[in-house]
Scaffold this motif. Sequence first.
Motif, PDB file in Angstrom:
ATOM      1  N   MET A  65       7.349  -9.924  -4.741  1.00  0.00           N
ATOM      2  CA  MET A  65       7.780  -8.771  -5.513  1.00  0.00           C
ATOM      3  C   MET A  65       9.303  -8.758  -5.608  1.00  0.00           C
ATOM      4  SD  MET A  65       5.180  -6.016  -3.755  1.00  0.00           S
ATOM      5  CE  MET A  65       5.674  -4.676  -4.841  1.00  0.00           C
ATOM      6  N   ASP A  66       9.824  -8.015  -6.578  1.00  0.00           N
ATOM      7  CA  ASP A  66      11.273  -7.964  -6.744  1.00  0.00           C
ATOM      8  C   ASP A  66      11.950  -7.274  -5.569  1.00  0.00           C
ATOM      9  OD1 ASP A  66      10.450  -5.376  -7.239  1.00  0.00           O
ATOM     10  OD2 ASP A  66      10.822  -5.481  -9.383  1.00  0.00           O
ATOM     11  N   SER A  67      11.167  -6.557  -4.751  1.00  0.00           N
ATOM     12  CA  SER A  67      11.711  -5.940  -3.547  1.00  0.00           C
ATOM     13  C   SER A  67      11.879  -6.960  -2.428  1.00  0.00           C
ATOM     14  CB  SER A  67      10.781  -4.825  -3.073  1.00  0.00           C
ATOM     15  OG  SER A  67       9.513  -5.353  -2.710  1.00  0.00           O
ATOM     16  N   ASP A  68      11.521  -8.210  -2.700  1.00  0.00           N
ATOM     17  CA  ASP A  68      11.590  -9.311  -1.748  1.00  0.00           C
ATOM     18  C   ASP A  68      10.393  -9.326  -0.804  1.00  0.00           C
ATOM     19  OD1 ASP A  68      13.022 -11.616  -1.362  1.00  0.00           O
ATOM     20  OD2 ASP A  68      14.093 -10.872   0.373  1.00  0.00           O
ATOM     21  N   ALA A  69       9.422  -8.452  -0.998  1.00  0.00           N
ATOM     22  CA  ALA A  69       8.211  -8.467  -0.184  1.00  0.00           C
ATOM     23  C   ALA A  69       7.307  -9.611  -0.639  1.00  0.00           C
ATOM     24  CB  ALA A  69       7.469  -7.142  -0.306  1.00  0.00           C
ATOM     25  N   LEU A 108      14.010 -12.088   7.848  1.00  0.00           N
ATOM     26  CA  LEU A 108      12.563 -11.923   7.778  1.00  0.00           C
ATOM     27  C   LEU A 108      12.207 -10.842   6.763  1.00  0.00           C
ATOM     28  CD1 LEU A 108      11.716 -12.122  11.580  1.00  0.00           C
ATOM     29  CD2 LEU A 108      11.227 -13.850   9.847  1.00  0.00           C
ATOM     30  N   ARG A 109      11.207 -11.126   5.937  1.00  0.00           N
ATOM     31  CA  ARG A 109      10.832 -10.219   4.860  1.00  0.00           C
ATOM     32  C   ARG A 109       9.511  -9.500   5.147  1.00  0.00           C
ATOM     33  NH1 ARG A 109      10.981 -13.754  -0.484  1.00  0.00           N
ATOM     34  NH2 ARG A 109      10.231 -15.413   0.881  1.00  0.00           N
ATOM     35  N   ARG A 110       9.314  -8.395   4.459  1.00  0.00           N
ATOM     36  CA  ARG A 110       8.053  -7.669   4.579  1.00  0.00           C
ATOM     37  C   ARG A 110       6.913  -8.529   4.042  1.00  0.00           C
ATOM     38  NH1 ARG A 110       5.743  -2.675   1.131  1.00  0.00           N
ATOM     39  NH2 ARG A 110       4.214  -1.916   2.636  1.00  0.00           N
ATOM     40  N   CYS A 111       5.805  -8.582   4.776  1.00  0.00           N
ATOM     41  CA  CYS A 111       4.655  -9.387   4.375  1.00  0.00           C
ATOM     42  C   CYS A 111       3.402  -8.521   4.348  1.00  0.00           C
ATOM     43  CB  CYS A 111       4.455 -10.560   5.338  1.00  0.00           C
ATOM     44  SG  CYS A 111       5.757 -11.805   5.222  1.00  0.00           S
ATOM     45  N   VAL A 112       2.673  -8.624   3.248  1.00  0.00           N
ATOM     46  CA  VAL A 112       1.478  -7.804   3.046  1.00  0.00           C
ATOM     47  C   VAL A 112       0.302  -8.729   2.742  1.00  0.00           C
ATOM     48  CG1 VAL A 112       0.404  -5.980   1.674  1.00  0.00           C
ATOM     49  CG2 VAL A 112       2.876  -5.925   2.126  1.00  0.00           C
ATOM     50  N   SER A 113      -0.810  -8.479   3.405  1.00  0.00           N
ATOM     51  CA  SER A 113      -2.033  -9.237   3.160  1.00  0.00           C
ATOM     52  C   SER A 113      -3.075  -8.310   2.550  1.00  0.00           C
ATOM     53  CB  SER A 113      -2.560  -9.827   4.471  1.00  0.00           C
ATOM     54  OG  SER A 113      -3.811 -10.452   4.266  1.00  0.00           O
ATOM     55  N   ILE A 114      -3.674  -8.741   1.423  1.00  0.00           N
ATOM     56  CA  ILE A 114      -4.717  -7.966   0.765  1.00  0.00           C
ATOM     57  C   ILE A 114      -5.985  -8.803   0.750  1.00  0.00           C
ATOM     58  CG2 ILE A 114      -5.461  -6.816  -1.347  1.00  0.00           C
ATOM     59  CD1 ILE A 114      -2.516  -6.384  -2.043  1.00  0.00           C
ATOM     60  N   GLU A 146       1.699  -5.586   7.046  1.00  0.00           N
ATOM     61  CA  GLU A 146       0.723  -4.638   6.503  1.00  0.00           C
ATOM     62  C   GLU A 146      -0.513  -5.391   6.038  1.00  0.00           C
ATOM     63  OE1 GLU A 146       2.201  -1.304   4.142  1.00  0.00           O
ATOM     64  OE2 GLU A 146       0.835  -1.936   2.539  1.00  0.00           O
ATOM     65  N   VAL A 147      -1.684  -4.878   6.387  1.00  0.00           N
ATOM     66  CA  VAL A 147      -2.944  -5.502   5.998  1.00  0.00           C
ATOM     67  C   VAL A 147      -3.795  -4.491   5.235  1.00  0.00           C
ATOM     68  CG1 VAL A 147      -5.083  -6.581   6.796  1.00  0.00           C
ATOM     69  CG2 VAL A 147      -2.942  -7.043   8.001  1.00  0.00           C
ATOM     70  N   HIS A 148      -4.218  -4.885   4.035  1.00  0.00           N
ATOM     71  CA  HIS A 148      -5.158  -4.082   3.250  1.00  0.00           C
ATOM     72  C   HIS A 148      -6.500  -4.815   3.230  1.00  0.00           C
ATOM     73  CE1 HIS A 148      -2.291  -1.241   1.175  1.00  0.00           C
ATOM     74  NE2 HIS A 148      -1.457  -2.154   1.644  1.00  0.00           N
ATOM     75  N   ILE A 149      -7.566  -4.092   3.516  1.00  0.00           N
ATOM     76  CA  ILE A 149      -8.903  -4.662   3.448  1.00  0.00           C
ATOM     77  C   ILE A 149      -9.712  -3.838   2.451  1.00  0.00           C
ATOM     78  CG2 ILE A 149     -11.038  -5.154   4.698  1.00  0.00           C
ATOM     79  CD1 ILE A 149      -9.346  -5.549   7.201  1.00  0.00           C
ATOM     80  N   VAL A 150     -10.179  -4.509   1.404  1.00  0.00           N
ATOM     81  CA  VAL A 150     -10.974  -3.854   0.366  1.00  0.00           C
ATOM     82  C   VAL A 150     -12.369  -4.464   0.409  1.00  0.00           C
ATOM     83  CG1 VAL A 150     -11.189  -3.342  -2.088  1.00  0.00           C
ATOM     84  CG2 VAL A 150      -8.909  -3.502  -1.053  1.00  0.00           C
ATOM     85  N   GLU A 151     -13.357  -3.660   0.806  1.00  0.00           N
ATOM     86  CA  GLU A 151     -14.735  -4.142   0.922  1.00  0.00           C
ATOM     87  C   GLU A 151     -15.479  -3.816  -0.378  1.00  0.00           C
ATOM     88  OE1 GLU A 151     -16.119  -3.504   5.307  1.00  0.00           O
ATOM     89  OE2 GLU A 151     -14.453  -2.117   4.945  1.00  0.00           O
ATOM     90  N   LEU A 152     -15.689  -4.834  -1.198  1.00  0.00           N
ATOM     91  CA  LEU A 152     -16.193  -4.661  -2.555  1.00  0.00           C
ATOM     92  C   LEU A 152     -17.626  -4.150  -2.611  1.00  0.00           C
ATOM     93  CD1 LEU A 152     -14.809  -7.993  -4.092  1.00  0.00           C
ATOM     94  CD2 LEU A 152     -13.773  -5.721  -4.223  1.00  0.00           C
ATOM     95  N   CYS A 153     -18.392  -4.334  -1.536  1.00  0.00           N
ATOM     96  CA  CYS A 153     -19.817  -4.024  -1.591  1.00  0.00           C
ATOM     97  C   CYS A 153     -20.146  -2.591  -1.168  1.00  0.00           C
ATOM     98  CB  CYS A 153     -20.595  -5.007  -0.714  1.00  0.00           C
ATOM     99  SG  CYS A 153     -20.007  -5.084   0.990  1.00  0.00           S
ATOM    100  N   LYS A 154     -19.150  -1.798  -0.804  1.00  0.00           N
ATOM    101  CA  LYS A 154     -19.409  -0.436  -0.349  1.00  0.00           C
ATOM    102  C   LYS A 154     -19.395   0.564  -1.511  1.00  0.00           C
ATOM    103  CE  LYS A 154     -17.817  -0.860   4.432  1.00  0.00           C
ATOM    104  NZ  LYS A 154     -16.872  -0.357   5.467  1.00  0.00           N
ATOM    105  N   ALA A 155     -20.073   1.693  -1.301  1.00  0.00           N
ATOM    106  CA  ALA A 155     -20.137   2.740  -2.329  1.00  0.00           C
ATOM    107  C   ALA A 155     -18.770   3.388  -2.519  1.00  0.00           C
ATOM    108  CB  ALA A 155     -21.161   3.796  -1.922  1.00  0.00           C
ATOM    109  N   LEU A 156     -18.427   3.660  -3.781  1.00  0.00           N
ATOM    110  CA  LEU A 156     -17.134   4.250  -4.111  1.00  0.00           C
ATOM    111  C   LEU A 156     -17.219   5.771  -4.109  1.00  0.00           C
ATOM    112  CD1 LEU A 156     -16.136   1.936  -7.115  1.00  0.00           C
ATOM    113  CD2 LEU A 156     -15.692   1.593  -4.677  1.00  0.00           C
TER     114      LEU A 156
END
Length: 307
Positions: A65-69, A108-114, A146-156
Amino acid sequence: MEIISMKTDYAYREVFSHENVRKQFLSDVMGIPLGEIRRVRVVTPFLWKRRARQKQGILDMALEMDSDAKVNVELQVRRQSAWTKRELFYLAKMFTEDLRAGQDYGKLRRCVSIGLLDFKLTEREKYHSVYRLREEDGTELTDLLEVHIVELCKALNGTEAVDDWIRLFNAESEEDLKMIKARNAGIREAIRAIREMSLRKNLRYLYEEHLKRVRDRRGEDEYVRNEGKEEGRAEGRTEGKTLKLISQVRKKIRKNNSAEEIADMLEEEPISIARICELIRNHPDWDDERIGSELKEWEKNISGISG
């Protein structure tokens, strides 16, 4: 009308080749106002390796990202053992890869896992989880990891910005796309990209032919098991044929033949030959066994979608 699923490798990468899609996706998942994201570029998915025997990390979609993340977006269709440890391994590698000997920690830069998972990782109803380093009372130490976990099979529940993206990844038909009430330009552009891919006759043909071959192969394997033949020996023969095919493709590539020409000369499935060519060209240091292993995993993902 059936569409090409976003859970296939090439559809996933094609849709995310659109910068507006990437920006909107990160805005919705990470909770960043779209206007604050000026640019999101795709970078090499290979993590730097300090030692020859150190495990190489390979990301599905590496973004900056342009924020360097730095952001790793991973689509995981099949359940994997120790997935959480694997994800943390990649996140740690992302965080440390830029720092060379003698350099200041300030680099060291901010790192995000999705992680987009097509299986349940937890038994909670929540389908979008965000994890950071915090004290027991909730006080945050840092947002550098930062870690984001998106479980596609669950009810919205219909209240999160990520909901439409989950619907998009789960869409299997034109009717499913029409059910997505797109509220932003990024989602609409992603839907257009899927529709365009689904209408391309050559890509549609390759996709359907591949699924047919996968189903046929699975039927043949079932027959072999029912006849009592040893599955391990059959798998060994299949792997031997795959390694021979990879070796043949290498030779053709050295002669500057295109993937289409190679598929025609070897009378093999075009989409598989294209994948082998991509792996060989992107990973010149990999041997035939490593290429074969990655190809097998890719075929498993496709098989999971067709099933």
